[in-house]
Design a protein around this motif. Structure first.
Motif, PDB file in Angstrom:
ATOM      1  N   ILE A   1      -7.510   6.342   5.427  1.00 57.13           N
ATOM      2  CA  ILE A   1      -6.195   6.475   5.877  1.00 57.13           C
ATOM      3  C   ILE A   1      -6.028   5.495   7.007  1.00 57.13           C
ATOM      4  O   ILE A   1      -4.816   4.978   7.176  1.00 57.13           O
ATOM      5  CB  ILE A   1      -6.260   7.875   6.424  1.00 57.13           C
ATOM      6  CG1 ILE A   1      -6.362   8.805   5.309  1.00 57.13           C
ATOM      7  CG2 ILE A   1      -4.816   8.154   7.067  1.00 57.13           C
ATOM      8  CD1 ILE A   1      -6.509  10.209   5.659  1.00 57.13           C
ATOM      9  N   CYS A   2      -7.010   5.149   7.985  1.00 55.85           N
ATOM     10  CA  CYS A   2      -6.651   4.425   8.954  1.00 55.85           C
ATOM     11  C   CYS A   2      -6.412   2.947   8.427  1.00 55.85           C
ATOM     12  O   CYS A   2      -5.408   2.243   8.994  1.00 55.85           O
ATOM     13  CB  CYS A   2      -7.717   4.341  10.291  1.00 55.85           C
ATOM     14  SG  CYS A   2      -9.300   3.576   9.938  1.00 55.85           S
ATOM     15  N   ALA A   3      -7.251   2.465   7.496  1.00 51.03           N
ATOM     16  CA  ALA A   3      -6.993   1.192   6.975  1.00 51.03           C
ATOM     17  C   ALA A   3      -5.657   1.149   6.258  1.00 51.03           C
ATOM     18  O   ALA A   3      -4.853   0.057   6.538  1.00 51.03           O
ATOM     19  CB  ALA A   3      -8.052   0.955   6.044  1.00 51.03           C
ATOM     20  N   THR A   4      -5.060   1.899   5.415  1.00 50.04           N
ATOM     21  CA  THR A   4      -3.990   1.940   4.758  1.00 50.04           C
ATOM     22  C   THR A   4      -2.917   2.103   5.785  1.00 50.04           C
ATOM     23  O   THR A   4      -1.855   1.214   5.547  1.00 50.04           O
ATOM     24  CB  THR A   4      -3.982   3.043   3.823  1.00 50.04           C
ATOM     25  OG1 THR A   4      -4.876   2.994   2.896  1.00 50.04           O
ATOM     26  CG2 THR A   4      -2.723   2.838   3.040  1.00 50.04           C
ATOM     27  N   THR A   5      -2.961   2.871   6.908  1.00 53.68           N
ATOM     28  CA  THR A   5      -2.147   2.961   7.927  1.00 53.68           C
ATOM     29  C   THR A   5      -1.743   1.710   8.503  1.00 53.68           C
ATOM     30  O   THR A   5      -0.528   1.146   8.841  1.00 53.68           O
ATOM     31  CB  THR A   5      -2.252   3.945   8.762  1.00 53.68           C
ATOM     32  OG1 THR A   5      -2.535   5.245   7.988  1.00 53.68           O
ATOM     33  CG2 THR A   5      -0.903   4.189   9.828  1.00 53.68           C
ATOM     34  N   VAL A   6      -2.925   1.038   9.062  1.00 57.68           N
ATOM     35  CA  VAL A   6      -2.642  -0.414   9.488  1.00 57.68           C
ATOM     36  C   VAL A   6      -2.045  -1.505   8.750  1.00 57.68           C
ATOM     37  O   VAL A   6      -1.105  -1.935   9.246  1.00 57.68           O
ATOM     38  CB  VAL A   6      -3.982  -0.931  10.093  1.00 57.68           C
ATOM     39  CG1 VAL A   6      -3.934  -2.128  10.384  1.00 57.68           C
ATOM     40  CG2 VAL A   6      -4.644   0.083  11.192  1.00 57.68           C
ATOM     41  N   GLN A   7      -2.325  -1.412   7.483  1.00 57.08           N
ATOM     42  CA  GLN A   7      -1.928  -2.396   6.520  1.00 57.08           C
ATOM     43  C   GLN A   7      -0.084  -1.857   6.432  1.00 57.08           C
ATOM     44  O   GLN A   7       0.493  -2.943   6.390  1.00 57.08           O
ATOM     45  CB  GLN A   7      -2.412  -2.369   5.146  1.00 57.08           C
ATOM     46  CG  GLN A   7      -2.038  -3.253   4.340  1.00 57.08           C
ATOM     47  CD  GLN A   7      -2.421  -4.586   5.046  1.00 57.08           C
ATOM     48  OE1 GLN A   7      -3.422  -4.934   5.371  1.00 57.08           O
ATOM     49  NE2 GLN A   7      -1.503  -5.625   4.586  1.00 57.08           N
ATOM     50  N   ALA A   8       0.049  -0.581   6.369  1.00 55.07           N
ATOM     51  CA  ALA A   8       1.335  -0.182   6.308  1.00 55.07           C
ATOM     52  C   ALA A   8       2.376  -0.646   7.319  1.00 55.07           C
ATOM     53  O   ALA A   8       3.525  -1.256   7.194  1.00 55.07           O
ATOM     54  CB  ALA A   8       1.521   1.190   6.263  1.00 55.07           C
ATOM     55  N   LEU A   9       1.759  -0.838   8.624  1.00 57.32           N
ATOM     56  CA  LEU A   9       2.387  -1.017   9.862  1.00 57.32           C
ATOM     57  C   LEU A   9       2.457  -2.700   9.659  1.00 57.32           C
ATOM     58  O   LEU A   9       3.839  -3.034  10.213  1.00 57.32           O
ATOM     59  CB  LEU A   9       1.611  -0.771  11.193  1.00 57.32           C
ATOM     60  CG  LEU A   9       1.350   0.677  11.546  1.00 57.32           C
ATOM     61  CD1 LEU A   9       0.557   0.722  12.585  1.00 57.32           C
ATOM     62  CD2 LEU A   9       2.795   1.174  11.840  1.00 57.32           C
TER      63      LEU A   9
ATOM     64  N   GLU B   1       5.706   6.220  -5.647  1.00 61.95           N
ATOM     65  CA  GLU B   1       6.021   4.691  -5.803  1.00 61.95           C
ATOM     66  C   GLU B   1       7.428   4.633  -5.238  1.00 61.95           C
ATOM     67  O   GLU B   1       7.828   3.596  -4.630  1.00 61.95           O
ATOM     68  CB  GLU B   1       5.840   4.198  -7.233  1.00 61.95           C
ATOM     69  CG  GLU B   1       4.626   4.244  -7.703  1.00 61.95           C
ATOM     70  CD  GLU B   1       3.880   5.695  -8.330  1.00 61.95           C
ATOM     71  OE1 GLU B   1       4.951   6.535  -9.110  1.00 61.95           O
ATOM     72  OE2 GLU B   1       2.946   6.156  -7.942  1.00 61.95           O
ATOM     73  N   ALA B   2       8.278   5.493  -5.826  1.00 63.59           N
ATOM     74  CA  ALA B   2       9.962   5.412  -5.365  1.00 63.59           C
ATOM     75  C   ALA B   2       9.732   5.460  -3.979  1.00 63.59           C
ATOM     76  O   ALA B   2      10.592   4.650  -3.432  1.00 63.59           O
ATOM     77  CB  ALA B   2      10.781   6.382  -6.178  1.00 63.59           C
ATOM     78  N   GLN B   3       9.286   6.583  -3.322  1.00 60.38           N
ATOM     79  CA  GLN B   3       9.509   6.493  -1.730  1.00 60.38           C
ATOM     80  C   GLN B   3       8.920   5.061  -1.427  1.00 60.38           C
ATOM     81  O   GLN B   3       9.307   5.000  -0.241  1.00 60.38           O
ATOM     82  CB  GLN B   3       8.509   7.793  -1.285  1.00 60.38           C
ATOM     83  CG  GLN B   3       8.854   9.149  -2.003  1.00 60.38           C
ATOM     84  CD  GLN B   3      10.318   9.539  -1.180  1.00 60.38           C
ATOM     85  OE1 GLN B   3      11.331   9.072  -1.369  1.00 60.38           O
ATOM     86  NE2 GLN B   3      10.004  10.742  -0.326  1.00 60.38           N
ATOM     87  N   ASN B   4       7.951   4.649  -1.467  1.00 64.05           N
ATOM     88  CA  ASN B   4       7.054   3.608  -1.115  1.00 64.05           C
ATOM     89  C   ASN B   4       8.259   2.401  -1.044  1.00 64.05           C
ATOM     90  O   ASN B   4       8.374   1.372  -0.359  1.00 64.05           O
ATOM     91  CB  ASN B   4       5.912   3.200  -1.812  1.00 64.05           C
ATOM     92  CG  ASN B   4       4.769   3.862  -1.309  1.00 64.05           C
ATOM     93  OD1 ASN B   4       4.830   4.249  -0.148  1.00 64.05           O
ATOM     94  ND2 ASN B   4       3.806   4.324  -2.125  1.00 64.05           N
TER      95      ASN B   4
ATOM     96  N   VAL C   1       0.776  -1.138  -0.087  1.00 63.46           N
ATOM     97  CA  VAL C   1       0.019   0.099  -0.005  1.00 63.46           C
ATOM     98  C   VAL C   1       0.942   1.427  -0.008  1.00 63.46           C
ATOM     99  O   VAL C   1       1.981   1.031  -0.094  1.00 63.46           O
ATOM    100  CB  VAL C   1      -0.988   0.085   1.460  1.00 63.46           C
ATOM    101  CG1 VAL C   1      -1.965  -1.177   1.022  1.00 63.46           C
ATOM    102  CG2 VAL C   1      -0.302  -0.105   2.479  1.00 63.46           C
ATOM    103  N   ASP C   2       0.109   2.396  -0.061  1.00 60.47           N
ATOM    104  CA  ASP C   2       0.998   3.583  -0.187  1.00 60.47           C
ATOM    105  C   ASP C   2       1.344   4.062   1.436  1.00 60.47           C
ATOM    106  O   ASP C   2       0.972   4.830   2.111  1.00 60.47           O
ATOM    107  CB  ASP C   2       0.268   4.808  -0.621  1.00 60.47           C
ATOM    108  CG  ASP C   2       0.805   6.004  -0.722  1.00 60.47           C
ATOM    109  OD1 ASP C   2       2.078   6.350  -0.623  1.00 60.47           O
ATOM    110  OD2 ASP C   2       0.170   7.054  -1.406  1.00 60.47           O
ATOM    111  N   SER C   3       2.507   3.019   1.685  1.00 62.89           N
ATOM    112  CA  SER C   3       3.202   3.250   3.311  1.00 62.89           C
ATOM    113  C   SER C   3       3.650   4.735   3.374  1.00 62.89           C
ATOM    114  O   SER C   3       3.309   5.324   4.429  1.00 62.89           O
ATOM    115  CB  SER C   3       3.977   2.293   3.345  1.00 62.89           C
ATOM    116  OG  SER C   3       3.658   1.011   3.181  1.00 62.89           O
TER     117      SER C   3
END
Lengths: 571, 217
Positions: free
Chosen positions: A267-275, A394-397, A232-234
């Motif tokens: 935002i909260c779903a993506t953040t949880v996934q990023a974690l 994408e590069a940052q991710n 995801v877009d971490s």
């Protein structure tokens, strides 16, 4: 198609054609249309396929989790995902066992949960009393392919909002034609007139290898390549807390309870996934809810103040949680409206008292004393862009993902090295006895091995690795990792034992054995052969071994008294 | 452990389950090995096998259970299954007196076809159907006492006493080994050397005396 035939071998294990909905069910459980009805509140308007089973409590959960938690006048579309307990556990059939086996731990089908991929639309509707329509299209799946399904869910939902249920029907029919998600495959998946190309990662992939699909010789013009199934877009999510990335990594790794607060479910779903993704290739073994509401079935269980918070990660948007979860040790506040680029000014707050509303400044609110020092290098690299803000997302991710993958690898390597020392010696494996077990994992012995072969060899971050390991050993993540590694090794040992059994001299073995023992041997041989045939065991056996075992069996039956031969042949 | 692999064990006990058709022999076995009730169980033809490893006095024992066909027409065939049995579970249905009345004929077979030390257990199955009871506990108990049998009422459906029936039998067999009344032909290794000897024996140790690799599969 340039696919090799070997890829097909597990597709249809016994029958050439799969039953209707069988392919579909490997990808999705069902599609739900959820509406906000003025009289009823949230309600499921439609489920497709209609025969898909959902319990009352599952339906209730889906209804509440398919809408943003707090009222927002914002029009337009929002996409997010949730995860709920399923009342029925997924039972893997033989070909699913194969999928499961080769799948990286983090991408295995979730046997106890459903993922819900939501596409929510709110638009003006003069015919409604409220003046607008609120509706969600929800895809339910056992597969944690978060990125992939967000693409699919958008396509399916847009079709639905334009053409209605007939579009869902046709999308589901498309999905029912898809090839199975076998690890290592590159698939071209038609949906609503488009073709998506995706590669399903395999455990055999090199760690850190880019899993984007190779393009076939002749790419179909309309093909859309989905570069990852789960990433995801971490970077965007974690940007407000960049200075604390290492603390977050540590908290996730050792299974500390974390609540993520954001203003919107996406935002909260993506953040949880990023974690969760930060500790790849380790699987986050506790429960996590990318989007959690006060109506959730587990609300009471997870927010009770009578017990210490469970080792889970919750994503919430309702300001009410700021109060309810005040006692939680780690609160991560993220928001899209936070000012990017100012990350370095954010301080870690050690006092949670001020946290009563979601207007709180983004940051990590914790009293946790990190074991490892912050890695300034990665933060500087992420921020250093010339000119600022020019590096593509994408590069940052990719940079962020790679960094934590390497860091987690550094952490796992010593564990992997140690576990191989627990394996029995080859000479202790007997053809006639079940494979010996691994020696138990000895924490102290492992810690002692760190001096010579610790993560300091491959990682630049400084700190007390020993303490970090000790915290990790108390977490469900360690249990999960150890159990799956033990199972894999045991499987390999069993395979070895079966091969040795096939190659052994059976005549010598049964000499002087009593009838009861010979019958026991027959039952054991049959058991092995049946398991091989049904693929019940995860062990894959060569044709040669199977043939040898069959010959053993025929021979052993033949030396029994005639009256027993007849019946033992037939069991 | 993820894989329910076989464990090490020191003994194998052969059991047979006998009794009239429909008394629930296969269901008792299934309940014991799978901890589940089979609601529509097909008739057993010939024999079915079940195995489970149990522990008695710290010893791992593998039970090799022969579940026989109850139908009268298989009677001649099933007689060859008794050989070398260490335990015989003789079942009847407490709601059908006829199955109880036939016990003496089953007992005769069991006595004639096994050795004197074979432990015979009487099981009154379907005790969950108490309202349809056709044989009292006391009556069957008396029959068991007169014939020197262990006795329990059990239910393959609820699982009541099923575990006990199999385990008590094993305990009794093990006790017989311990006090020497059961001749193991106790050789050095504890393994029977001549298959012909198995006629009179019921118990066999498959492993070397406890050593470093004591797993048997």
């Amino acid at each position: 198609m340039a696919t090799s035939t070997s890829e097909y071998q597990h597709d249809e294990p016994s029958s050439p054609a799969l039953a209707p909905w069988e392919r579909f069910s490997r990808w999705l459980h069902c599609v739900c249309i959820v509406v906000f009805d003025l009289e009823l509140g949230q309600a499921i308007e439609d489920v497709y396929p209609a025969e898909a089973e959902l319990s009352t409590s599952e339906k209730r959960n889906i209804c509440y989790l398919s809408f943003p938690d707090s009222n927002s006048a914002a029009m337009g579309d929002t996409q997010f995902h949730f995860r709920i307990r399923s009342d029925r556990r997924l039972e893997l059939d033989s070909s699913e066992v194969l999928v499961d086996r080769d799948s990286p731990a983090v991408l295995k089908p979730d046997i106890a949960h459903y993922y819900g991929f939501v596409y929510f639309r709110q638009e003006k509707d003069s015919t409604s009393k409220r003046g607008y329509m609120q509706k969600s299209v929800v895809l339910l799946s056992r597969l944690p392919y978060v990125k992939f399904f967000s693409v699919i869910s958008k396509t399916v939902a847009e079709g639905y909002f334009e053409h209605g249920m007939v579009s869902i029907e046709s999308s589901c029919h498309d999905i029912d034609q898809w090839r199975l998600p076998i690890p290592g495959r590159t698939l071209q998946l038609p949906i609503s007139g488009k073709v998506l190309q995706i590669r399903i990662p395999s455990k055999k992939d090199k760690p850190g290898a880019v899993s984007s699909p190779e393009v076939y010789g002749q790419a179909i013009p309309a093909v859309t390549i989905v570069s990852s199934v789960q990433d995801v877009d971490s970077f965007s999510c974690l940007q407000p807390v960049l200075p604390h990335l290492n603390v977050l990594w540590e908290l996730v790794l050792v299974g500390e309870p974390i609540v993520v607060m954001a203003s919107t479910p996406d935002i909260c779903a993506t953040t949880v996934q990023a974690l969760i993704n930060m500790i790849k290739p380790l699987k986050y073994a506790s429960d996590f809810r990318p989007y959690f509401t006060i109506h959730d079935n587990e609300f009471k269980e997870y927010t009770t103040k009578t017990q210490a918070p469970p080792s889970i990660i919750l994503g919430v948007t309702n300001p009410y949680f700021a109060k309810t979860l005040q006692h939680w040790p780690h609160v991560l506040v993220v928001d899209s409206c936070s000012n990017p680029g100012l990350s370095s000014t954010i301080k870690r707050t050690k006092n949670l008292k001020g946290l009563t509303t979601l207007d709180t400044t983004p940051g990590l609110y914790t009293k946790y004393l990190p074991t490892m020092k912050e890695d300034k290098f990665i933060i500087r690299r992420l921020l250093k862009q010339v000119p600022p803000g020019t590096r593509p997302q994408e590069a940052q991710n990719a940079m962020l993902t790679r960094h934590f993958l390497e860091q987690t690898q550094s952490f796992i390597i010593p564990l992997e090295r140690y576990i191989t020392t627990l394996m029995p010696l080859q000479k202790n494996i007997s053809p006639w006895k079940s494979a010996p077990n691994l020696k138990p994992f000895d924490v102290e012995e492992f810690i002692r091995s760190l001096n010579k072969a610790g993560p300091q060899l491959t990682s630049d971050i400084k700190g007390n690795w020993q303490t970090l390991y000790r915290k990790f050993f108390k977490s469900p993540n360690f249990d999960g990792w150890l159990r799956s590694r033990q199972a894999e090794i045991l499987e390999a040992l069993q395979l070895r034992q079966i091969e040795m059994m096939g190659a052994a001299d059976i005549t010598a073995y049964i000499k002087g054995k009593a009838e009861v023992e010979i019958v026991d041997l027959i039952l054991r041989l049959k058991d092995k052969l049946v398991n091989i045939k049904c693929n019940n065991s995860n062990v894959s056996i060569s044709e040669v071994t199977r043939h040898r075992l069959t010959e053993h069996l025929i021979f052993v039956v033949s030396i029994l008294p005639p009256d027993l031969q007849g019946i033992l042949k037939n069991i | 452990m993820a894989t329910a692999g076989p464990y090490n064990y020191s003994y194998i006990f052969k059991y047979i389950i006998i009794g009239d058709m429909g008394v629930g022999k296969s269901c008792l076995l299934h309940q014991f090995t799978e901890k589940k009730f089979m609601s529509d169980c097909p008739h057993t033809i010939g024999v079915e096998f079940g195995t489970r490893i149990i522990e008695v006095a710290g010893q791992k024992i593998k039970l090799q259970i022969w579940d026989t066909a109850g139908q009268e027409r298989f009677r001649a065939v099933t007689r060859s299954y008794y050989r070398g049995a260490a335990g015989a579970l003789m079942a009847y249905d407490i709601t059908r007196r006829s199955t109880y009345n036939h016990l003496s004929s089953w007992l005769t077979d069991a006595r004639n076809l096994t050795n004197p030390n074979t432990v015979i257990v009487l099981i009154g199955n379907k005790c969950d159907l108490d309202s349809q009871r056709d044989v009292t506990y006391e009556e069957a108990k008396q029959f068991a006492d007169e014939n020197g049998l262990l006795y329990l009422e059990a239910s393959a459906k609820t699982g009541e006493n099923v575990e006990e029936a199999f385990l008590d039998t094993a305990k009794k067999i093990y006790q017989n080994i311990q006090d020497g009344s059961l001749d193991l032909n106790a050789a050095e290794s504890g393994v029977q050397h001549k298959p012909t000897n198995s006629r009179g024996t019921t118990t066999i140790t498959t492993d070397q005396p406890v050593n470093e690799s004591k797993c048997a599969c």
